[in-house]
Design a protein around this motif. Structure first.
Motif, PDB file in Angstrom:
ATOM      1  N   ALA A 182     -47.638   9.435  33.650  1.00 37.54           N
ATOM      2  CA  ALA A 182     -47.128   8.113  33.269  1.00 37.54           C
ATOM      3  C   ALA A 182     -45.977   8.242  32.278  1.00 37.54           C
ATOM      4  CB  ALA A 182     -48.254   7.272  32.670  1.00 37.54           C
ATOM      5  N   ALA A 183     -46.064   9.205  31.367  1.00 36.52           N
ATOM      6  CA  ALA A 183     -44.998   9.408  30.394  1.00 36.52           C
ATOM      7  C   ALA A 183     -43.721   9.899  31.067  1.00 36.52           C
ATOM      8  CB  ALA A 183     -45.448  10.397  29.327  1.00 36.52           C
ATOM      9  N   VAL A 184     -43.853  10.808  32.011  1.00 32.85           N
ATOM     10  CA  VAL A 184     -42.683  11.299  32.746  1.00 32.85           C
ATOM     11  C   VAL A 184     -42.020  10.144  33.497  1.00 32.85           C
ATOM     12  CG1 VAL A 184     -41.932  12.759  34.663  1.00 32.85           C
ATOM     13  CG2 VAL A 184     -43.508  13.665  32.933  1.00 32.85           C
ATOM     14  N   ALA A 185     -42.831   9.308  34.150  1.00 31.94           N
ATOM     15  CA  ALA A 185     -42.283   8.161  34.878  1.00 31.94           C
ATOM     16  C   ALA A 185     -41.593   7.188  33.926  1.00 31.94           C
ATOM     17  CB  ALA A 185     -43.403   7.451  35.649  1.00 31.94           C
ATOM     18  N   THR A 186     -42.161   6.987  32.743  1.00 27.92           N
ATOM     19  CA  THR A 186     -41.543   6.110  31.743  1.00 27.92           C
ATOM     20  C   THR A 186     -40.181   6.637  31.317  1.00 27.92           C
ATOM     21  OG1 THR A 186     -43.668   5.322  30.893  1.00 27.92           O
ATOM     22  CG2 THR A 186     -41.795   5.192  29.402  1.00 27.92           C
ATOM     23  N   ALA A 187     -40.091   7.947  31.081  1.00 31.83           N
ATOM     24  CA  ALA A 187     -38.813   8.550  30.691  1.00 31.83           C
ATOM     25  C   ALA A 187     -37.767   8.370  31.789  1.00 31.83           C
ATOM     26  CB  ALA A 187     -39.008  10.030  30.378  1.00 31.83           C
ATOM     27  N   GLN A 188     -38.155   8.577  33.031  1.00 32.11           N
ATOM     28  CA  GLN A 188     -37.210   8.481  34.140  1.00 32.11           C
ATOM     29  C   GLN A 188     -36.749   7.047  34.363  1.00 32.11           C
ATOM     30  OE1 GLN A 188     -39.773  10.338  37.024  1.00 32.11           O
ATOM     31  NE2 GLN A 188     -38.725  12.324  36.847  1.00 32.11           N
ATOM     32  N   ARG A 189     -37.671   6.095  34.198  1.00 28.73           N
ATOM     33  CA  ARG A 189     -37.294   4.683  34.368  1.00 28.73           C
ATOM     34  C   ARG A 189     -36.383   4.205  33.249  1.00 28.73           C
ATOM     35  NH1 ARG A 189     -42.796   3.873  35.576  1.00 28.73           N
ATOM     36  NH2 ARG A 189     -43.077   3.077  33.453  1.00 28.73           N
ATOM     37  N   SER A 190     -36.679   4.623  32.026  1.00 26.49           N
ATOM     38  CA  SER A 190     -35.942   4.104  30.875  1.00 26.49           C
ATOM     39  C   SER A 190     -34.562   4.729  30.724  1.00 26.49           C
ATOM     40  CB  SER A 190     -36.745   4.333  29.585  1.00 26.49           C
ATOM     41  OG  SER A 190     -36.844   5.716  29.283  1.00 26.49           O
ATOM     42  N   THR A 191     -34.418   5.977  31.160  1.00 28.09           N
ATOM     43  CA  THR A 191     -33.154   6.701  30.956  1.00 28.09           C
ATOM     44  C   THR A 191     -32.783   7.447  32.230  1.00 28.09           C
ATOM     45  OG1 THR A 191     -33.820   7.010  28.654  1.00 28.09           O
ATOM     46  CG2 THR A 191     -31.929   8.285  29.417  1.00 28.09           C
ATOM     47  N   PRO A 192     -32.078   6.789  33.141  1.00 30.13           N
ATOM     48  CA  PRO A 192     -31.673   7.462  34.378  1.00 30.13           C
ATOM     49  C   PRO A 192     -30.852   8.718  34.072  1.00 30.13           C
ATOM     50  CG  PRO A 192     -31.303   5.096  34.540  1.00 30.13           C
ATOM     51  CD  PRO A 192     -31.670   5.377  33.102  1.00 30.13           C
ATOM     52  N   GLY A 193     -31.121   9.752  34.826  1.00 26.79           N
ATOM     53  CA  GLY A 193     -30.389  11.002  34.653  1.00 26.79           C
ATOM     54  C   GLY A 193     -31.046  11.977  33.706  1.00 26.79           C
ATOM     55  N   VAL A 194     -32.127  11.579  33.040  1.00 27.12           N
ATOM     56  CA  VAL A 194     -32.785  12.493  32.128  1.00 27.12           C
ATOM     57  C   VAL A 194     -33.463  13.611  32.915  1.00 27.12           C
ATOM     58  CG1 VAL A 194     -34.968  11.188  32.072  1.00 27.12           C
ATOM     59  CG2 VAL A 194     -34.361  12.682  30.154  1.00 27.12           C
ATOM     60  N   ARG A 195     -33.327  14.824  32.424  1.00 26.64           N
ATOM     61  CA  ARG A 195     -34.044  15.959  33.002  1.00 26.64           C
ATOM     62  C   ARG A 195     -35.352  16.106  32.228  1.00 26.64           C
ATOM     63  NH1 ARG A 195     -31.519  20.674  31.837  1.00 26.64           N
ATOM     64  NH2 ARG A 195     -30.167  19.697  30.282  1.00 26.64           N
ATOM     65  N   LEU A 226     -35.578  19.454  18.677  1.00 32.14           N
ATOM     66  CA  LEU A 226     -36.051  18.233  18.031  1.00 32.14           C
ATOM     67  C   LEU A 226     -37.434  17.899  18.569  1.00 32.14           C
ATOM     68  CD1 LEU A 226     -35.171  15.667  16.268  1.00 32.14           C
ATOM     69  CD2 LEU A 226     -34.559  14.627  18.468  1.00 32.14           C
ATOM     70  N   LEU A 227     -38.330  17.465  17.685  1.00 30.86           N
ATOM     71  CA  LEU A 227     -39.602  16.886  18.095  1.00 30.86           C
ATOM     72  C   LEU A 227     -39.509  15.375  17.913  1.00 30.86           C
ATOM     73  CD1 LEU A 227     -42.399  19.131  16.488  1.00 30.86           C
ATOM     74  CD2 LEU A 227     -41.576  19.177  18.848  1.00 30.86           C
ATOM     75  N   VAL A 228     -40.005  14.620  18.883  1.00 30.96           N
ATOM     76  CA  VAL A 228     -40.040  13.168  18.786  1.00 30.96           C
ATOM     77  C   VAL A 228     -41.484  12.715  18.928  1.00 30.96           C
ATOM     78  CG1 VAL A 228     -39.173  10.980  19.695  1.00 30.96           C
ATOM     79  CG2 VAL A 228     -37.745  13.033  19.830  1.00 30.96           C
ATOM     80  N   LEU A 229     -41.965  11.971  17.931  1.00 27.83           N
ATOM     81  CA  LEU A 229     -43.346  11.512  17.916  1.00 27.83           C
ATOM     82  C   LEU A 229     -43.407  10.012  17.679  1.00 27.83           C
ATOM     83  CD1 LEU A 229     -44.952  14.261  15.613  1.00 27.83           C
ATOM     84  CD2 LEU A 229     -44.827  14.239  18.099  1.00 27.83           C
ATOM     85  N   MET A 251     -47.710  14.075  23.206  1.00 28.69           N
ATOM     86  CA  MET A 251     -47.627  12.634  23.165  1.00 28.69           C
ATOM     87  C   MET A 251     -48.972  12.034  23.528  1.00 28.69           C
ATOM     88  SD  MET A 251     -47.841  11.384  26.493  1.00 28.69           S
ATOM     89  CE  MET A 251     -47.057   9.816  26.230  1.00 28.69           C
ATOM     90  N   THR A 252     -49.129  10.731  23.258  1.00 25.41           N
ATOM     91  CA  THR A 252     -50.326  10.008  23.639  1.00 25.41           C
ATOM     92  C   THR A 252     -49.941   8.919  24.621  1.00 25.41           C
ATOM     93  OG1 THR A 252     -50.103   8.379  21.858  1.00 25.41           O
ATOM     94  CG2 THR A 252     -51.324  10.413  21.368  1.00 25.41           C
ATOM     95  N   GLY A 253     -50.938   8.325  25.269  1.00 24.04           N
ATOM     96  CA  GLY A 253     -50.675   7.265  26.231  1.00 24.04           C
ATOM     97  C   GLY A 253     -50.610   5.893  25.604  1.00 24.04           C
ATOM     98  N   THR A 254     -50.545   5.806  24.286  1.00 22.39           N
ATOM     99  CA  THR A 254     -50.476   4.531  23.598  1.00 22.39           C
ATOM    100  C   THR A 254     -49.074   3.936  23.692  1.00 22.39           C
ATOM    101  OG1 THR A 254     -49.864   5.569  21.508  1.00 22.39           O
ATOM    102  CG2 THR A 254     -52.221   5.340  21.969  1.00 22.39           C
ATOM    103  N   LEU A 274     -45.512   5.932  24.183  1.00 21.09           N
ATOM    104  CA  LEU A 274     -44.513   5.657  25.214  1.00 21.09           C
ATOM    105  C   LEU A 274     -43.171   5.249  24.606  1.00 21.09           C
ATOM    106  CD1 LEU A 274     -46.714   3.824  27.868  1.00 21.09           C
ATOM    107  CD2 LEU A 274     -45.909   6.207  27.883  1.00 21.09           C
ATOM    108  N   ALA A 275     -43.207   4.567  23.454  1.00 23.70           N
ATOM    109  CA  ALA A 275     -41.954   4.271  22.751  1.00 23.70           C
ATOM    110  C   ALA A 275     -41.267   5.563  22.335  1.00 23.70           C
ATOM    111  CB  ALA A 275     -42.228   3.394  21.533  1.00 23.70           C
ATOM    112  N   ALA A 276     -42.052   6.539  21.893  1.00 25.87           N
ATOM    113  CA  ALA A 276     -41.496   7.839  21.530  1.00 25.87           C
ATOM    114  C   ALA A 276     -40.893   8.535  22.750  1.00 25.87           C
ATOM    115  CB  ALA A 276     -42.574   8.712  20.897  1.00 25.87           C
ATOM    116  N   VAL A 277     -41.528   8.394  23.900  1.00 23.80           N
ATOM    117  CA  VAL A 277     -41.001   8.989  25.132  1.00 23.80           C
ATOM    118  C   VAL A 277     -39.642   8.392  25.473  1.00 23.80           C
ATOM    119  CG1 VAL A 277     -41.336   9.056  27.640  1.00 23.80           C
ATOM    120  CG2 VAL A 277     -43.221   9.667  26.108  1.00 23.80           C
ATOM    121  N   ARG A 278     -39.515   7.072  25.363  1.00 28.54           N
ATOM    122  CA  ARG A 278     -38.234   6.431  25.680  1.00 28.54           C
ATOM    123  C   ARG A 278     -37.141   6.886  24.712  1.00 28.54           C
ATOM    124  NH1 ARG A 278     -41.940   2.184  26.938  1.00 28.54           N
ATOM    125  NH2 ARG A 278     -41.849   1.375  24.802  1.00 28.54           N
ATOM    126  N   LEU A 279     -37.494   6.964  23.428  1.00 25.33           N
ATOM    127  CA  LEU A 279     -36.521   7.446  22.444  1.00 25.33           C
ATOM    128  C   LEU A 279     -36.153   8.901  22.715  1.00 25.33           C
ATOM    129  CD1 LEU A 279     -34.880   7.115  19.859  1.00 25.33           C
ATOM    130  CD2 LEU A 279     -36.954   7.643  18.552  1.00 25.33           C
TER     131      LEU A 279
END
Length: 274
Positions: free
Chosen positions: A55-68, A91-94, A1-4, A8-13
């Motif tokens: 930052a991406a890990v923190a974004t994932a945790q904030r956007s989706t509680p309970g995600v491993r 699955l790959l998410v980009l 992933m990138t920090g753009t 980050l939208a891809a991280v949330r998805l």
């Protein structure tokens, strides 16, 4: 992933996908450095890359509680890394990397190379959040599109939404429309797990027509190459990748549905739609 923002939208998805599938999310950032590691800027660049992962890990945790979730900084070219990881990933998410703003699709981009060459399905995010609506599966009679339809059926069942199976007739007329209906019929008969669906025969230039139809879909699913395409990406896949209105799933995998004995299906003669 990138920090753009696209990354980050891809991280949330990806975080939502991981939770819905009962899987762990692995966030990977590829780090490349062409100069000797003793170069004075190397340590700073690597720290910056690590911060992108954090930052991406923190974004994932904030956007989706309970995600491993786990983050990883990996050395090497991003396209080669992603293709290698796709051998064992579900699955790959980009992110879309702002492709819609470019006048053409760069064949050498990480996104294009991964969508074309991955071993598992590739989901390309677009926009802040997927909209409501059905799964849109584009079929053209090719093996790639049948694989896409099977994956669309799985997505629909997992999300509890219907699938719209669409085929585009470029030059409407009795013969072309009859051939299009035959492609739709053969496609749905080849995927026994497809239950909640309807078929649509669309008219127009295939790429532009599917791009427009994607605006009413939760996810658009198609193969990276069509019946007559032999390049890196088919012409329709290239257009949808660059301009789709929502997330797009590009089908990959080793298993293609086998034909089966035809059975009665609803809506056997779809009306031609613009």
């Amino acid at each position: 992933m990138t920090g753009t923002s696209a990354g980050l939208a891809a991280v949330r998805l990806a975080a939502r996908e991981a939770v819905s599938r009962g899987r762990e999310l692995r966030i990977v950032h590829a780090f490349t450095w062409s100069l000797p590691r003793l170069d004075q800027h190397y340590d700073r660049a690597r720290r910056t890359a690590s911060q992108v992962v954090d930052a991406a890990v923190a974004t994932a945790q904030r956007s989706t509680p309970g995600v491993r979730v786990q983050g990883q900084l990996v050395d090497g070219p991003a396209d080669r890394l992603l293709v290698r990881l796709s051998r064992t990933a579900e699955l790959l998410v980009l992110g879309d990397d702002g492709l819609a703003t470019l006048p053409w699709l760069p064949s050498g981009s990480v996104l294009v190379q991964t969508v074309a060459r991955a071993w598992c399905p590739v989901l390309v995010s677009r926009g802040p959040r997927p909209q409501a609506g059905p799964i849109l599966a584009a079929v053209d009679g090719s093996r790639c599109s049948l694989l896409g339809l099977r994956q669309a059926a799985e997505e629909g069942a997992r999300r509890n939404v219907g699938v719209v199976v669409a085929h585009v007739v470029e030059r409407p007329g009795p013969a072309a429309e009859a051939a299009g209906r035959e492609i739709l019929a053969r496609s749905v008969e080849a995927v026994p797990e497809l239950v909640d669906y309807r078929v649509r025969l669309l008219a127009g230039a295939p790429a532009a027509t599917l791009v427009r139809a994607s605006g009413r879909a939760r996810v658009t699913v198609l193969g990276p190459r069509g019946e007559h395409d032999a390049g890196l990406l088919g012409s329709v896949a290239r257009a949808v990748l660059r301009q789709a209105a929502g997330p797009t799933l590009f089908a990959h995998g080793s298993s293609v549905p086998a034909p089966r004995t035809p059975v009665a299906r609803p809506d056997p003669s779809p009306a031609l739609a613009p």
